[in-house]
Design a protein around this motif. Structure first.
Motif, mmCIF file in Angstrom:
data_model
loop_
_atom_site.group_PDB
_atom_site.id
_atom_site.type_symbol
_atom_site.label_atom_id
_atom_site.label_comp_id
_atom_site.label_asym_id
_atom_site.label_seq_id
_atom_site.Cartn_x
_atom_site.Cartn_y
_atom_site.Cartn_z
ATOM 1 N N SER A 40 43.181 39.394 36.218
ATOM 2 C CA SER A 40 44.410 38.896 35.641
ATOM 3 C C SER A 40 45.733 39.487 35.906
ATOM 4 O O SER A 40 46.717 38.999 35.895
ATOM 5 N N ALA A 43 47.034 39.014 42.151
ATOM 6 C CA ALA A 43 47.230 37.639 42.842
ATOM 7 C C ALA A 43 46.280 37.692 43.922
ATOM 8 O O ALA A 43 46.067 38.667 45.008
ATOM 9 N N ASN A 57 51.356 37.372 36.001
ATOM 10 C CA ASN A 57 50.824 36.322 35.933
ATOM 11 C C ASN A 57 50.980 35.626 34.471
ATOM 12 O O ASN A 57 51.363 34.605 34.371
ATOM 13 N N THR A 60 54.559 34.239 34.008
ATOM 14 C CA THR A 60 54.623 33.029 34.552
ATOM 15 C C THR A 60 53.905 31.892 33.590
ATOM 16 O O THR A 60 54.406 30.770 33.260
ATOM 17 N N ASN A 253 42.906 26.333 38.178
ATOM 18 C CA ASN A 253 43.307 27.375 39.154
ATOM 19 C C ASN A 253 42.385 28.089 39.754
ATOM 20 O O ASN A 253 42.706 28.618 40.759
ATOM 21 N N ARG A 260 43.834 29.980 42.864
ATOM 22 C CA ARG A 260 44.657 31.061 42.195
ATOM 23 C C ARG A 260 43.819 32.003 40.977
ATOM 24 O O ARG A 260 44.002 31.613 40.159
ATOM 25 N N PHE A 263 45.692 34.291 38.394
ATOM 26 C CA PHE A 263 46.397 33.405 37.632
ATOM 27 C C PHE A 263 45.494 32.718 36.688
ATOM 28 O O PHE A 263 45.565 32.787 35.367
ATOM 29 N N ALA A 266 43.877 35.281 34.091
ATOM 30 C CA ALA A 266 45.069 35.483 33.125
ATOM 31 C C ALA A 266 44.983 34.476 31.910
ATOM 32 O O ALA A 266 45.040 34.888 30.739
#
Length: 291
Positions: A40, A43, A57, A60, A253, A260, A263, A266
């Motif tokens: 988490s 990237a 993350n 965002t 995700n 991702r 992401f 997280a």
């Protein structure tokens, strides 16, 4: 009384049995959880080397990612509905069936039947009931010429799905409480009745307090069911248009087109922390009351 001592063979059997359980627990539960926590902060797309991004993350997700807060609200609403509506309803049915009313076995089987169905199947059944074009509910309501879009209208589709999920959860909770009620000492009820307690007073002051172990199990199951919800909404519309959930965001995700993984991990960590927050708070409070 003679105390039996464990020999080498007993110790070996115990070590193997406990060792297998611990290894499986670490490999399939704590291992992925720790890996998700580590990922988490990176990237990573699953192909190139992960790069450390710190708390970017999380920042965002909270401040930029549009689906997050609707999904958070839906998950909390899901949890509240199961805890405030479906769980008390399951307890109510368990109390009724514990009275050995006529056709108890039939009612018990009918209420428990949805539990044997997977949530994906419940999602398909919900489509058959709520569909705008061919759903049974619109036919029953006589809205064939001007049908209600139960699954397409973002203002009502979450409630329609919650009814379907509550239908399944109620039967599960009913069986758990029914097993707990069977274990209650009948002499306690008889003593309360002799002391002049009403049926309601006997239940809330004598019966319900003895169900505390069952309450803990029901709480954990309700929190897990409320926060890991995925199958139903994914079967209906892939968790979009008013049915966004955190578990769907994790899936989109991690294994979606964007891939991702950091992401998505997280979001999974946030979901884990929310689950632990509810469960740990209740357990701490229960242990304090016991002391």
């Amino acid at each position: 009384m003679r105390i039996r001592r464990f020999d080498t063979r007993d110790r070996l059997v115990i070590a193997v049995l406990l060792g297998v359980a611990v290894v499986v627990d670490l490999a399939f539960i704590w291992g992925p959880a720790i890996a998700s926590l580590a990922l988490s902060f990176t990237a990573w797309n699953g192909v190139t080397d992960p790069s450390y991004v710190g708390v970017q993350n999380y920042d965002t997700i909270v401040n930029v990612y549009p689906p997050f807060w609707p999904a958070m609200r839906h998950n909390l609403l899901w949890l509240a509905f199961l805890g405030v509506v479906a769980t008390p309803l399951g307890l109510f049915f368990a109390v009724l069936l514990d009275k050995q009313i006529r056709f108890t076995r039939l009612y018990q089987s009918a209420l428990y039947l949805p539990v044997v169905l997977s949530l994906a199947i419940v999602g398909f059944i919900a489509q058959l009931v709520y569909s705008r074009d061919y759903g049974a509910l619109n036919n029953i309501l006589g809205r064939t010429s001007n049908p209600i879009d139960f699954l397409g209208d973002p203002s009502i589709n979450i409630w329609a799905v919650l009814v379907a999920v509550g239908w399944r959860h109620t039967g599960y909770v009913m069986i758990l409480y029914l097993a707990g009620l069977k274990a209650v000492d009948q002499s306690l009820k008889e003593s309360a009745a002799l002391d002049g307690a009403s049926e309601a007073q006997t239940f809330f002051r004598v019966t319900f307090p003895t169900l505390r172990p069952v309450n803990i199990i029901v709480l954990v199951i309700t929190v897990i069911e409320g926060l890991r919800a995925f199958d139903v909404v994914y079967a209906i519309n892939r968790g979009r248009n008013g049915l966004e959930l955190l578990s769907v965001l994790v899936t989109d995700n991690i294994i979606g087109e964007a891939s991702r993984i950091g992401f998505g991990s997280a979001i999974a960590v946030i979901l884990l922390l929310i689950s632990l927050g509810f469960i740990v708070t209740y357990l701490v409070r229960t242990l304090r009351e016991d002391r």
